[in-house]
Scaffold this active site. Structure first.
Site, PDB file in Angstrom:
ATOM      1  N   ASP A  53     -22.823  -3.145  75.696  1.00  0.00           N
ATOM      2  CA  ASP A  53     -22.243  -4.407  76.118  1.00  0.00           C
ATOM      3  C   ASP A  53     -21.180  -4.803  75.028  1.00  0.00           C
ATOM      4  OD1 ASP A  53     -21.492  -7.035  76.454  1.00  0.00           O
ATOM      5  OD2 ASP A  53     -23.487  -7.879  76.287  1.00  0.00           O
ATOM      6  N   GLU A 132     -11.397   8.179  47.090  1.00  0.00           N
ATOM      7  CA  GLU A 132     -12.386   7.848  45.991  1.00  0.00           C
ATOM      8  C   GLU A 132     -13.089   6.541  46.120  1.00  0.00           C
ATOM      9  OE1 GLU A 132      -9.779   8.354  42.609  1.00  0.00           O
ATOM     10  OE2 GLU A 132      -8.718  10.231  43.204  1.00  0.00           O
ATOM     11  N   GLU A 134     -15.708   3.780  45.249  1.00  0.00           N
ATOM     12  CA  GLU A 134     -16.753   3.299  44.275  1.00  0.00           C
ATOM     13  C   GLU A 134     -17.559   2.230  44.661  1.00  0.00           C
ATOM     14  OE1 GLU A 134     -13.298   3.721  40.673  1.00  0.00           O
ATOM     15  OE2 GLU A 134     -13.654   1.655  41.543  1.00  0.00           O
ATOM     16  N   GLU A 189     -18.839   5.029  36.713  1.00  0.00           N
ATOM     17  CA  GLU A 189     -17.532   4.386  36.467  1.00  0.00           C
ATOM     18  C   GLU A 189     -17.407   3.367  35.474  1.00  0.00           C
ATOM     19  OE1 GLU A 189     -14.420   3.888  37.077  1.00  0.00           O
ATOM     20  OE2 GLU A 189     -14.081   5.618  38.385  1.00  0.00           O
ATOM     21  N   GLU A 196     -18.808   6.436  41.072  1.00  0.00           N
ATOM     22  CA  GLU A 196     -17.926   6.920  41.981  1.00  0.00           C
ATOM     23  C   GLU A 196     -18.451   8.362  42.339  1.00  0.00           C
ATOM     24  OE1 GLU A 196     -13.550   9.030  41.690  1.00  0.00           O
ATOM     25  OE2 GLU A 196     -13.764   6.833  40.837  1.00  0.00           O
ATOM     26  N   HIS A 245      -9.542   4.509  46.171  1.00  0.00           N
ATOM     27  CA  HIS A 245      -8.120   5.169  46.174  1.00  0.00           C
ATOM     28  C   HIS A 245      -7.951   6.302  47.086  1.00  0.00           C
ATOM     29  CE1 HIS A 245      -8.154   4.639  41.340  1.00  0.00           C
ATOM     30  NE2 HIS A 245      -7.999   3.187  42.291  1.00  0.00           N
ATOM     31  N   ARG A 316      -1.265   4.975  35.203  1.00  0.00           N
ATOM     32  CA  ARG A 316      -2.348   4.412  36.096  1.00  0.00           C
ATOM     33  C   ARG A 316      -2.056   2.989  36.600  1.00  0.00           C
ATOM     34  NH1 ARG A 316      -6.421   8.378  37.125  1.00  0.00           N
ATOM     35  NH2 ARG A 316      -6.137  10.383  35.998  1.00  0.00           N
ATOM     36  N   GLU A 333      -1.120   8.823  45.691  1.00  0.00           N
ATOM     37  CA  GLU A 333      -2.241   8.127  45.618  1.00  0.00           C
ATOM     38  C   GLU A 333      -2.143   6.681  45.652  1.00  0.00           C
ATOM     39  OE1 GLU A 333      -6.077   7.992  42.339  1.00  0.00           O
ATOM     40  OE2 GLU A 333      -4.205   8.436  41.729  1.00  0.00           O
ATOM     41  N   ARG A 335      -3.379   3.143  45.190  1.00  0.00           N
ATOM     42  CA  ARG A 335      -4.743   2.841  44.452  1.00  0.00           C
ATOM     43  C   ARG A 335      -5.037   1.314  44.857  1.00  0.00           C
ATOM     44  NH1 ARG A 335      -3.534   1.732  39.583  1.00  0.00           N
ATOM     45  NH2 ARG A 335      -5.462   2.366  38.890  1.00  0.00           N
TER      46      ARG A 335
END
Length: 444
Positions: A53, A132, A134, A189, A196, A245, A316, A333, A335
């Site tokens: 349903d 990645e 976490e 982490e 992670e 990420h 980063r 990547e 982030r």
């Protein structure tokens, strides 16, 4: 991913003493749902004849058009390793179809397949994702409810006895490996209680299936350790939040379309145009990649989360980082994505943004190789560095205005998703919170 036939499935189910089959799918908000049938219904399921349903699922359909069929992807067949006492439980991940056999436009997995067809029409063969994710581990109370008590005080890459989540994390890895995952890394982490686990990249559909399976395994194993695993982006004030990420790459056959050994940074023109499209549309898709009120508590300066729209191959702090690996491993990547995102919807909107950049031959801004967190507002303005939306409210406004992202979701998902998120924002906006009472009760 293994490739099965119906005969393979029937043989494996008998050999492994499987008693129940879960037909699993994902709703618009990213929640895993399933219909469980006894093994006697296996052939009916394999013939795509199991109905459910749809009106009872968030954001699907009205009651007058409720009948939906589950279409198992037989290559997603997995036997759960933790259900062996009275016969095992296996699962398929399913697409959802209407009674006439057409894909249901509200099914996130089918919607991603629609986006991938557009990619293929442009000459690309696969869109790959290495996630990645976490998560935090909290202790359960004596009633089995989650508390805010962490089970460790460890930091980045710490080991037991400081990292008391290590045994739980190791068991999660073992269960995932038994289910066919190739685990690349597992570690504590930055924040206490935060972990992670990274697994090998795969094509878009398989990678999203893996994310949903990963979440299920993490929560199941954590509960066996007396812990609650949460993928809430920012469960605690004053520490880092949890991200997911996305390492992304486009392929043309066996060639990575993001790699050009003769280009600057060995980053191809295709990669730069894709990245430019992501940067252009990131405001429009942030409500999808960061879908909770709580998501925006993570996207603030000072906690390693990317709140500024820039890219770099050297640091980063920006939204997009270019990891050092080249050749087939060349990737961008992204982030900003957090683990509360529906991965199928997130991949659809990111792909649409990148393809728009390629189609329009967009050029990304210059790389920003300074630590953006230490730049003043004036310095960011001079460098043309914008910020991500600061709240779910603003992210939804940006989504409304971005036709490329809306098209990537399709009108059904766009309407149902925004309706649900506007309700969520309004509940938050009108609620009186503890912080307000602590700040204002005595003063006023």
């Amino acid at each position: 991913m293994k490739h099965y036939t119906k005969e393979d499935i029937i043989r494996l189910v008998g050999k492994e003493n499987v008693k129940f089959i879960r037909l699993q799918f994902t709703d618009i908000l990213g929640t895993i749902k399933n219909v469980e049938v006894p093994v006697s219904q296996l052939e009916k399921a394999l013939d795509n004849k199991v109905m459910f349903d749809g009106s009872s699922i968030e954001g699907f359909v009205r009651i007058e058009e409720s009948d939906m069929y589950l279409r198992p992807d037989i290559d997603t067949f997995v036997i759960f390793p933790w259900t062996a006492e009275k016969g095992k439980v296996a699962r398929f991940i399913c697409d959802i179809a209407r009674p006439d056999g057409t894909p249901f436009e509200g099914d996130p997995r089918s919607n991603l397949k629609r986006a991938l067809k557009e990619m293929e029409e442009m000459g690309f063969t696969s869109f790959n994702l290495g996630p990645e994710p976490e998560f935090f581990l909290f202790k359960l109370d004596d009633k089995g409810q989650p508390t805010l008590e962490l089970n460790d005080s460890a930091g980045y890459f710490d080991l037991a006895p400081t990292d008391l989540g290590e045994n739980c994390r190791r068991d999660i890895v073992l269960e995932l490996e038994e289910m066919g995952f190739e685990i690349e890394a597992s570690h504590h982490e930055v924040a206490p209680g935060q972990h992670e686990i990274d697994f090998k990249y795969a094509n878009a559909i398989e990678a999203c299936d893996n994310i949903q399976t990963f979440k299920l395994v993490v929560k199941t194993v954590a509960a066996k350790h007396g812990l609650h695993a949460t993928f809430m982006p920012k469960p605690l004030f004053g520490v880092n939040g949890s991200g997911m990420h996305f390492n992304l790459s486009l392929f043309e056959g066996d060639k990575n379309a993001f790699f050009d050994e003769n280009a600057d940074l060995q980053l191809s023109h295709t990669a730069r145009s894709f990245m430019a499209g992501v940067i252009k549309h990131v405001h429009g898709f942030t409500a999808v990649t960061n879908p909770l009120v709580n998501s925006f508590k993570r996207l603030v300066p000072g906690y390693e989360a990317p709140c500024y729209v820039a890219w770099s191959a050297q640091n980063r702090s920006p939204l997009i980082r270019i990891p050092a690996a080249r050749g087939l491993s060349t990737r961008i990547e992204l982030r900003s994505v957090d683990p509360a995102a529906n991965p199928y919807l997130a991949m659809a909107v990111i792909l649409a943004a990148g393809l728009d950049g390629i189609r329009k031959d967009l050029t990304p801004p210059d790389a920003v190789d300074r630590n953006i967190y230490k730049m003043t507002r004036a310095e960011r303005e001079v460098s043309g560095i914008d910020s991500l939306p600061a709240s779910l409210e603003y992210a939804l406004i940006e989504l409304e205005m971005d036709s490329i992202v809306r098209e990537a979701l399709g009108e059904h998902i766009f309407e149902k998703f925004t309706e649900a998120k506007e309700i969520e924002w309004d509940k938050y906006r009108t609620r009186v919170h503890d912080w307000e009472r602590d700040e204002y009760m005595k003063m006023y």
